[in-house]
Scaffold this motif. Structure first.
Motif, PDB file in Angstrom:
ATOM      1  N   VAL A  11      27.666  76.167 -34.389  1.00  0.00           N
ATOM      2  CA  VAL A  11      27.845  75.300 -32.995  1.00  0.00           C
ATOM      3  C   VAL A  11      27.323  74.213 -32.882  1.00  0.00           C
ATOM      4  CG1 VAL A  11      27.475  75.887 -30.507  1.00  0.00           C
ATOM      5  CG2 VAL A  11      28.203  77.390 -31.863  1.00  0.00           C
ATOM      6  N   ALA A  12      26.060  74.058 -33.497  1.00  0.00           N
ATOM      7  CA  ALA A  12      25.273  72.804 -33.411  1.00  0.00           C
ATOM      8  C   ALA A  12      25.954  71.606 -34.154  1.00  0.00           C
ATOM      9  CB  ALA A  12      23.919  73.010 -33.905  1.00  0.00           C
ATOM     10  N   ALA A  13      26.690  71.949 -35.222  1.00  0.00           N
ATOM     11  CA  ALA A  13      27.390  71.116 -35.771  1.00  0.00           C
ATOM     12  C   ALA A  13      28.527  70.434 -35.046  1.00  0.00           C
ATOM     13  CB  ALA A  13      28.095  71.489 -37.322  1.00  0.00           C
ATOM     14  N   VAL A  14      29.047  70.846 -34.219  1.00  0.00           N
ATOM     15  CA  VAL A  14      30.098  70.269 -33.197  1.00  0.00           C
ATOM     16  C   VAL A  14      29.743  69.826 -31.884  1.00  0.00           C
ATOM     17  CG1 VAL A  14      32.044  71.692 -34.311  1.00  0.00           C
ATOM     18  CG2 VAL A  14      31.022  72.666 -32.287  1.00  0.00           C
ATOM     19  N   ALA A  15      28.516  70.453 -31.372  1.00  0.00           N
ATOM     20  CA  ALA A  15      28.283  70.244 -29.921  1.00  0.00           C
ATOM     21  C   ALA A  15      26.782  69.800 -30.041  1.00  0.00           C
ATOM     22  CB  ALA A  15      28.400  71.642 -29.321  1.00  0.00           C
ATOM     23  N   GLY A  16      25.985  69.830 -31.179  1.00  0.00           N
ATOM     24  CA  GLY A  16      24.595  69.254 -30.942  1.00  0.00           C
ATOM     25  C   GLY A  16      23.669  70.188 -29.847  1.00  0.00           C
ATOM     26  N   GLU A  46      35.024  72.615 -25.586  1.00  0.00           N
ATOM     27  CA  GLU A  46      34.931  73.995 -25.359  1.00  0.00           C
ATOM     28  C   GLU A  46      35.709  74.750 -26.558  1.00  0.00           C
ATOM     29  OE1 GLU A  46      36.248  77.586 -22.169  1.00  0.00           O
ATOM     30  OE2 GLU A  46      37.054  75.387 -22.037  1.00  0.00           O
ATOM     31  N   GLN A  47      36.909  74.284 -26.811  1.00  0.00           N
ATOM     32  CA  GLN A  47      37.907  74.775 -27.856  1.00  0.00           C
ATOM     33  C   GLN A  47      37.015  74.715 -29.255  1.00  0.00           C
ATOM     34  OE1 GLN A  47      40.647  76.814 -27.354  1.00  0.00           O
ATOM     35  NE2 GLN A  47      39.719  76.501 -25.024  1.00  0.00           N
ATOM     36  N   GLU A  48      36.437  73.632 -29.676  1.00  0.00           N
ATOM     37  CA  GLU A  48      35.769  73.425 -30.634  1.00  0.00           C
ATOM     38  C   GLU A  48      34.541  74.326 -30.982  1.00  0.00           C
ATOM     39  OE1 GLU A  48      34.541  69.278 -31.232  1.00  0.00           O
ATOM     40  OE2 GLU A  48      36.571  68.446 -31.050  1.00  0.00           O
ATOM     41  N   VAL A  49      34.017  74.555 -29.790  1.00  0.00           N
ATOM     42  CA  VAL A  49      32.829  75.424 -29.769  1.00  0.00           C
ATOM     43  C   VAL A  49      33.211  76.888 -30.091  1.00  0.00           C
ATOM     44  CG1 VAL A  49      30.978  76.393 -28.424  1.00  0.00           C
ATOM     45  CG2 VAL A  49      31.011  74.067 -28.415  1.00  0.00           C
ATOM     46  N   LYS A  50      34.132  77.255 -29.518  1.00  0.00           N
ATOM     47  CA  LYS A  50      34.757  78.615 -29.429  1.00  0.00           C
ATOM     48  C   LYS A  50      35.102  78.748 -31.108  1.00  0.00           C
ATOM     49  CE  LYS A  50      36.598  80.017 -24.903  1.00  0.00           C
ATOM     50  NZ  LYS A  50      37.758  80.319 -24.097  1.00  0.00           N
ATOM     51  N   ALA A  51      35.734  77.765 -31.593  1.00  0.00           N
ATOM     52  CA  ALA A  51      36.427  78.104 -32.952  1.00  0.00           C
ATOM     53  C   ALA A  51      35.020  78.094 -33.891  1.00  0.00           C
ATOM     54  CB  ALA A  51      36.971  76.956 -33.430  1.00  0.00           C
ATOM     55  N   ALA A  52      33.977  77.165 -33.663  1.00  0.00           N
ATOM     56  CA  ALA A  52      32.801  77.193 -34.431  1.00  0.00           C
ATOM     57  C   ALA A  52      31.955  78.321 -34.407  1.00  0.00           C
ATOM     58  CB  ALA A  52      31.992  76.183 -34.043  1.00  0.00           C
ATOM     59  N   ASP A  60      33.845  88.353 -30.433  1.00  0.00           N
ATOM     60  CA  ASP A  60      34.169  87.560 -29.068  1.00  0.00           C
ATOM     61  C   ASP A  60      33.395  86.547 -28.898  1.00  0.00           C
ATOM     62  OD1 ASP A  60      35.638  87.331 -26.822  1.00  0.00           O
ATOM     63  OD2 ASP A  60      34.070  88.618 -25.624  1.00  0.00           O
ATOM     64  N   VAL A  61      33.773  85.503 -28.174  1.00  0.00           N
ATOM     65  CA  VAL A  61      32.816  84.470 -27.813  1.00  0.00           C
ATOM     66  C   VAL A  61      33.305  83.968 -26.591  1.00  0.00           C
ATOM     67  CG1 VAL A  61      32.609  81.857 -28.308  1.00  0.00           C
ATOM     68  CG2 VAL A  61      33.098  83.394 -30.284  1.00  0.00           C
ATOM     69  N   ARG A  62      32.260  84.114 -25.625  1.00  0.00           N
ATOM     70  CA  ARG A  62      32.255  83.462 -24.271  1.00  0.00           C
ATOM     71  C   ARG A  62      31.466  82.149 -23.966  1.00  0.00           C
ATOM     72  NH1 ARG A  62      33.536  88.200 -21.082  1.00  0.00           N
ATOM     73  NH2 ARG A  62      35.233  89.208 -22.505  1.00  0.00           N
TER      74      ARG A  62
END
Length: 317
Positions: A11-16, A46-52, A60-62
């Protein structure tokens, strides 16, 4: 590496630092800070974080989106005299800033000579009042608008004394602007009651001064600069409008209003020079038709100005 560490790294790789990850069994919960992003940007992140976050072992990812509420700021666009293209610049700056992702509103504070309804293709559309506040009119350029020109009959003179005009400005600025982050104020020329009310009551974050290159316009521009300086309102910079004319027939350049005067004045006064807007038939005809050039993909005039102004505002924030 544990599941939680793997998810956090992905997640950090896409959202820092925007994301905070928690795990409950096989469910990943992510609190995502979307401050400063528009709707499309929030959805994409949001979509990038869910995928990551959907790593092996995660079922499941919320994602919960949060954002800091920013205080609405005011950008004043002013000039010392009329006829220098201040309203055209205000409209195009508002659109260019909105295209950058800032939720932008436009207040036509030129009470006696409102022209924004024509420039923003909003003629004949009247705002309504709800709970004692005017509701800004949305435009197709992504900028909401309130103008005195929407409240009076077309072609009728607004014969008001100073206090009435200043009161009208307050009603426009105090409208129900909702989530708007930045209000661009197209001020009337001069240094009268409307300007004094604005700097005293509504306190702009900064002011952009518009002038043509000619000496007479620059004399009046200095007066406008002095007003803001005395009121403690920072001057973001000076824009030179009607700076050079290219003949559409022979391609030769001429300078009917002079050349470089505003840049020289900015240097003399110790304020930034933001750039030039050329004197072109295309800008004039597009404005008269309610098609501001900043709304087009090929805008190379107003977008750079908006970029510099947005950089200044971000620095102040």
């Amino acid at each position: 590496m544990s599941i939680i560490e793997t998810v956090k790294a992905a997640v950090a790789a896409v959202a820092g630092k925007r994301a905070n990850v928690r795990m409950e069994g096989t469910r990943a919960g992510v609190v995502l800070d979307t401050t400063g992003l528009d709707g499309a940007g929030r959805q994409a992140l949001e979509q990038e974080v869910k995928a990551a976050a959907m790593q092996p072992g995660v079922e499941d990812v919320r994602v919960v989106l949060t954002a800091e509420k920013r205080e609405r700021r005011i950008l004043a666009v002013a000039s010392g005299k009329g006829g220098v293209g201040k309203s055209t610049l205000s409209a195009n700056l508002a659109i260019a800033l909105a295209r950058r992702g800032t939720k932008t509103g436009l207040v036509d504070a030129d009470i006696y000579g409102p022209s924004q309804p024509r420039l923003m293709a909003a003629e004949g559309v009247k705002p309504v009042a709800q709970d004692g506040k005017l509701q800004p009119v949305p435009t197709r350029f992504g900028v909401s608008l309130l103008s005195m020109g929407q409240l009076v009959e077309p072609d009728k003179a607004i014969a008001w004394r100073g206090p009435m005009a200043a009161g009208a400005l307050s009603q426009l600025v105090d409208g129900d602007w909702g989530a708007t982050e930045l209000l661009v104020l197209d001020l009337p020329p001069g240094t009268g009651d409307v300007q004094l009310t604005m700097v005293q009551k509504h306190r702009p974050a900064g002011a952009v001064i518009v002038s043509t290159p000619q000496d007479l316009a620059l004399i009046d521009a200095r007066r406008a600069i002095d007003l803001f300086a005395k009121a403690g309102v920072p001057i973001i910079g000076l824009v030179e409008n009607m700076a050079g004319y290219c003949c559409p027939h022979c391609g030769s350049m001429s300078d009917p209003f002079g050349s470089g005067g505003a840049e020289a004045a900015a240097k003399e006064l110790g304020i930034p020079f933001l750039g030039r807007v050329p004197l072109t038939i295309a800008i004039r005809t597009a404005s008269d038709a309610g098609e501001p050039p900043a709304a087009g993909e090929g805008d190379s005039v107003f977008a750079p100005l908006a970029e510099r102004i947005a950089g200044w505002l971000d620095g102040q924030a």
